[in-house]
Design a protein around this motif. Structure first.
Motif, PDB file in Angstrom:
ATOM      1  N   GLU A 100     -22.856 -40.856  13.483  1.00  0.00           N
ATOM      2  CA  GLU A 100     -23.102 -39.254  14.132  1.00  0.00           C
ATOM      3  C   GLU A 100     -21.498 -38.559  13.517  1.00  0.00           C
ATOM      4  O   GLU A 100     -21.653 -37.474  12.813  1.00  0.00           O
ATOM      5  N   TRP A 101     -20.827 -39.321  13.363  1.00  0.00           N
ATOM      6  CA  TRP A 101     -19.213 -39.005  12.832  1.00  0.00           C
ATOM      7  C   TRP A 101     -19.645 -38.610  11.536  1.00  0.00           C
ATOM      8  O   TRP A 101     -19.189 -37.681  10.989  1.00  0.00           O
ATOM      9  N   ILE A 102     -19.983 -39.610  10.646  1.00  0.00           N
ATOM     10  CA  ILE A 102     -20.328 -39.450   9.033  1.00  0.00           C
ATOM     11  C   ILE A 102     -21.111 -38.180   8.933  1.00  0.00           C
ATOM     12  O   ILE A 102     -20.895 -37.400   7.949  1.00  0.00           O
ATOM     13  N   ALA A 103     -22.221 -38.114   9.594  1.00  0.00           N
ATOM     14  CA  ALA A 103     -23.068 -36.801   9.350  1.00  0.00           C
ATOM     15  C   ALA A 103     -22.467 -35.617   9.920  1.00  0.00           C
ATOM     16  O   ALA A 103     -22.471 -34.800   8.909  1.00  0.00           O
ATOM     17  N   THR A 104     -21.777 -35.360  10.909  1.00  0.00           N
ATOM     18  CA  THR A 104     -20.936 -34.424  11.264  1.00  0.00           C
ATOM     19  C   THR A 104     -19.740 -33.846  10.196  1.00  0.00           C
ATOM     20  O   THR A 104     -19.639 -32.658  10.005  1.00  0.00           O
ATOM     21  N   ASN A 105     -19.029 -34.963   9.465  1.00  0.00           N
ATOM     22  CA  ASN A 105     -18.163 -34.625   8.754  1.00  0.00           C
ATOM     23  C   ASN A 105     -18.299 -35.225   7.282  1.00  0.00           C
ATOM     24  O   ASN A 105     -17.603 -35.380   6.473  1.00  0.00           O
ATOM     25  N   TRP A 106     -19.767 -35.248   6.785  1.00  0.00           N
ATOM     26  CA  TRP A 106     -20.200 -35.385   5.691  1.00  0.00           C
ATOM     27  C   TRP A 106     -19.556 -34.549   4.366  1.00  0.00           C
ATOM     28  O   TRP A 106     -19.201 -35.185   3.349  1.00  0.00           O
ATOM     29  N   TRP A 107     -19.318 -33.282   4.601  1.00  0.00           N
ATOM     30  CA  TRP A 107     -18.788 -32.674   3.516  1.00  0.00           C
ATOM     31  C   TRP A 107     -17.317 -32.881   3.376  1.00  0.00           C
ATOM     32  O   TRP A 107     -16.947 -32.844   2.457  1.00  0.00           O
ATOM     33  N   PRO A 108     -16.505 -32.701   4.431  1.00  0.00           N
ATOM     34  CA  PRO A 108     -15.180 -33.365   4.370  1.00  0.00           C
ATOM     35  C   PRO A 108     -15.021 -34.625   3.738  1.00  0.00           C
ATOM     36  O   PRO A 108     -14.010 -34.808   3.004  1.00  0.00           O
ATOM     37  N   LEU A 109     -15.718 -35.462   4.081  1.00  0.00           N
ATOM     38  CA  LEU A 109     -15.483 -36.899   3.688  1.00  0.00           C
ATOM     39  C   LEU A 109     -15.913 -37.317   2.217  1.00  0.00           C
ATOM     40  O   LEU A 109     -15.559 -38.049   1.504  1.00  0.00           O
ATOM     41  N   THR A 110     -16.810 -36.167   1.836  1.00  0.00           N
ATOM     42  CA  THR A 110     -17.157 -36.116   0.224  1.00  0.00           C
ATOM     43  C   THR A 110     -16.484 -35.339  -0.454  1.00  0.00           C
ATOM     44  O   THR A 110     -16.846 -35.214  -1.560  1.00  0.00           O
ATOM     45  N   GLY A 111     -15.814 -33.974   0.161  1.00  0.00           N
ATOM     46  CA  GLY A 111     -15.415 -33.351  -0.723  1.00  0.00           C
ATOM     47  C   GLY A 111     -13.962 -32.594  -0.512  1.00  0.00           C
ATOM     48  O   GLY A 111     -13.375 -31.851  -1.415  1.00  0.00           O
ATOM     49  N   HIS A 112     -13.297 -32.924   0.559  1.00  0.00           N
ATOM     50  CA  HIS A 112     -12.126 -32.504   0.817  1.00  0.00           C
ATOM     51  C   HIS A 112     -10.892 -33.316   0.488  1.00  0.00           C
ATOM     52  O   HIS A 112     -10.696 -34.344   0.899  1.00  0.00           O
ATOM     53  N   ILE A 113     -10.630 -32.943  -0.682  1.00  0.00           N
ATOM     54  CA  ILE A 113      -9.619 -33.500  -1.394  1.00  0.00           C
ATOM     55  C   ILE A 113      -8.074 -33.254  -1.191  1.00  0.00           C
ATOM     56  O   ILE A 113      -7.058 -33.780  -1.824  1.00  0.00           O
ATOM     57  N   ARG A 114      -7.790 -32.046  -0.332  1.00  0.00           N
ATOM     58  CA  ARG A 114      -6.494 -31.606  -0.141  1.00  0.00           C
ATOM     59  C   ARG A 114      -5.566 -32.599   0.551  1.00  0.00           C
ATOM     60  O   ARG A 114      -4.301 -33.042   0.042  1.00  0.00           O
ATOM     61  N   PRO A 115      -5.997 -33.722   1.218  1.00  0.00           N
ATOM     62  CA  PRO A 115      -5.146 -34.791   2.022  1.00  0.00           C
ATOM     63  C   PRO A 115      -4.618 -35.671   1.079  1.00  0.00           C
ATOM     64  O   PRO A 115      -3.612 -36.388   1.010  1.00  0.00           O
ATOM     65  N   SER A 116      -5.457 -35.684  -0.279  1.00  0.00           N
ATOM     66  CA  SER A 116      -4.761 -36.601  -1.429  1.00  0.00           C
ATOM     67  C   SER A 116      -3.371 -36.338  -1.769  1.00  0.00           C
ATOM     68  O   SER A 116      -2.756 -36.942  -2.440  1.00  0.00           O
TER      69      SER A 116
END
Length: 253
Positions: free
Chosen positions: A69-85
């Motif tokens: 459920e956590w993966i689904a809820t955060n799918w777009w940040p997990l695959t696209g949010h690059i700012r933390p890099s």
């Protein structure tokens, strides 16, 4: 560091009758997905546990529904949010949550629900995804603790496939257990049914650290105007370049 491996979740389903959720309510989806599991990244066991007597084991017991459920809820940040890099990876630990709230969307401990999760953070960086995990010394005295630390670069396409694979395995397990519609199944179906324009919008929002499903109308309108205006040569370039393009246009709007 060059790409150094894959993400693998090894699951052994076990019975857990009468499992309750965090509110003390009987939760069939938690019981159905109870397992002994191991998480491996780049050939290393992330879920290695140290017992109070110093002995080591590789597996953890718990329900995997909250993880899916956590993966689904955060799918777009997990695959696209690059700012933390842009932040040094030694700060990507759950203890820094107050300073870096984005960890809730990128660190497995955000899955919560009373389960024991390793202190592991997933951040996409263009063609690769960086996975960083740390030992955990925050447990009660005498309790087992996560004893592994390290990091690996995984090809982003492979990382996305591994994350999606976790969700699908949990959905398959729920179906085998005759558990029908759940928040997980609904959310995953919405993600899977998004057309190309919707996906492009979600990716643009995620690059900025925004939840594409909860942005206000003004920001949504700005993003919808910006995304088609990004030149093709920039779309094919590093997401960092695209991010700067979007940032600048948002600031000017």
């Amino acid at each position: 560091m060059s790409p150094s491996g894959s993400i693998e979740l090894r699951i052994e389903w076990i019975d857990a009758p009468g499992v309750l959720d965090a509110l003390g309510v009987r939760a069939p989806e938690l019981a159905a997905t109870w397992a002994r599991y191991e998480l491996w990244v780049g050939g290393r066991c992330v879920t290695q546990m140290e017992e109070s007597d110093g002995t080591l084991r590789r597996s953890v017991y718990g329900s995997l529904y909250p993880l899916a459920e956590w993966i689904a809820t955060n799918w777009w940040p997990l695959t696209g949010h690059i700012r933390p890099s842009a932040i040094r990876s030694e700060y990507w630990t759950w203890s820094n949550l107050r300073r870096y709230p984005w960890l809730r969307q990128h660190n497995l401990r955000g899955a919560g629900d009373g389960m024991a999760w390793p202190d592991l953070t997933v951040v996409p960086e263009d063609a690769v995804t960086r996975v960083v995990w740390a030992t955990a010394d925050d447990g009660a005295l005498g309790q087992p603790r996560f004893a592994s630390s390290g990091q690996a670069l995984v090809p982003s396409e492979e990382a996305r496939g591994a994350l999606a694979g976790v969700v699908q395995r949990i959905l398959d397990r729920l179906a085998e257990s005759d558990i029908g519609k759940t928040p997980l199944s609904v959310e995953w179906a919405e993600i899977g049914s998004a057309d190309e324009d919707e996906q492009e919008f979600c990716r643009a929002a995620a690059r900025l650290g925004l939840d594409p499903y909860s942005v206000d109308e003004e920001t949504s309108a700005t993003l919808l105007a910006i995304v088609p205006a990004i030149p093709d040569e920039l779309r094919a370039d590093s997401p960092l370049t695209v991010r700067h393009q979007v940032d600048n246009q948002l600031e000017d709007s």
